[in-house]
Design an enzyme around this catalytic site. Sequence first.
Site, short mmCIF file in Angstrom:
data_model
loop_
_atom_site.label_atom_id
_atom_site.label_comp_id
_atom_site.label_asym_id
_atom_site.label_seq_id
_atom_site.Cartn_x
_atom_site.Cartn_y
_atom_site.Cartn_z
N GLN A 126 -22.81 -40.47 -46.10
CA GLN A 126 -22.80 -39.64 -44.90
C GLN A 126 -23.85 -40.10 -43.90
OE1 GLN A 126 -21.71 -35.33 -45.28
NE2 GLN A 126 -22.34 -35.65 -47.39
N SER A 133 -25.23 -42.60 -52.04
CA SER A 133 -24.87 -41.18 -52.11
C SER A 133 -23.35 -41.03 -52.25
CB SER A 133 -25.41 -40.45 -50.87
OG SER A 133 -25.25 -39.05 -50.98
N HIS A 186 -29.47 -34.10 -52.50
CA HIS A 186 -30.32 -34.83 -53.44
C HIS A 186 -31.68 -34.17 -53.68
CE1 HIS A 186 -27.27 -37.88 -53.31
NE2 HIS A 186 -27.40 -37.99 -52.00
N GLN A 206 -26.47 -36.85 -59.64
CA GLN A 206 -26.68 -37.43 -58.31
C GLN A 206 -26.80 -36.37 -57.22
OE1 GLN A 206 -23.90 -38.39 -55.58
NE2 GLN A 206 -24.09 -40.60 -55.65
#
Length: 315
Positions: free
Chosen positions: A16, A97, A206, A255
Amino acid sequence: MSTSLNNPYAIVFPGQGSQSVGMMDKLAETYTNVKEDFAVASSELGYDLWEKVTLGPEAYLNQTEITQPALLAAGYATWNIWQQLVDTSPSVLAGHSLGEYTALVCAGVIDFKDAISLVAHRGKCMQQAVPAGIGAMAAILGLEDDAITDICNEVSSDQHVAPANFNSPGQIVIAGHKTAVEAAIEKASDAGAKRTILLPVSVPSHCLLMKKAAEQFSEKLNSVTFSDALIPVIQNVDATERTDAKTIKEILLQQLYKPVRWVELIQSINNKNISTIIECGPGKVLSGLNKRIERSLEVHCLQDKTSINKAMGQA
């Protein structure tokens, strides 16, 4: 006729922040599979994803539950172009990510349709876990990792903030409660940070605020069949290369609430004597980071026919 590459290389997929309205237009002009791949994604989502990517508006594309499948489809479509043109597989795959899901699709771990549904649900879980305005993320430039970690620990009490992305030396993204992030920004500036940037996101990815999202997401994740990777994938959480389906799935859930260790990940690729990294997806964010992490790397972005030919060594 396909091309063979002589030297080992890695492919990485962006997350993102790399999305933009019209991001796949140039590739779609030349390669027919782009719209075909987006059509498959659209049938899974129940709305026209290609329309959202090409027409926007930007605010809609930036909603995390839209952004995630859009970037996955974009990276996968770009990968399929590359596969048509090059008959030498990369030595390893990775993604930043959300991009890790794209890497897992391209490695044969997750079916594309399953992954589209999965990341759309992931986005919903993330948005629901922390109400808009409660969480925040900020980039801190020009301080050592340990200094930023110490600052986050200092300001975290009732409110939480922690490093979320170790993107490159001297560039860390922090995430948590908005008030704690703002306090950390102030302390970082006082400590000599070259720049602090509050990022335009509503979801603090995160960090521990995403633990609830991980719990909600786990049922959907566990319902999806994972296969062993045909190409090794280096995972964000610990910068470790894996092929085993069961372990990959277990680490993937972590994650959501653990930091992205991109610096270590790129260093591990470099330590394998892989000197070329190709960014497969919109934007050039990862190529910039990768070059700052290891200056000796040759980096390429697959943006259009010209950049693809350059990556293939035909420019």
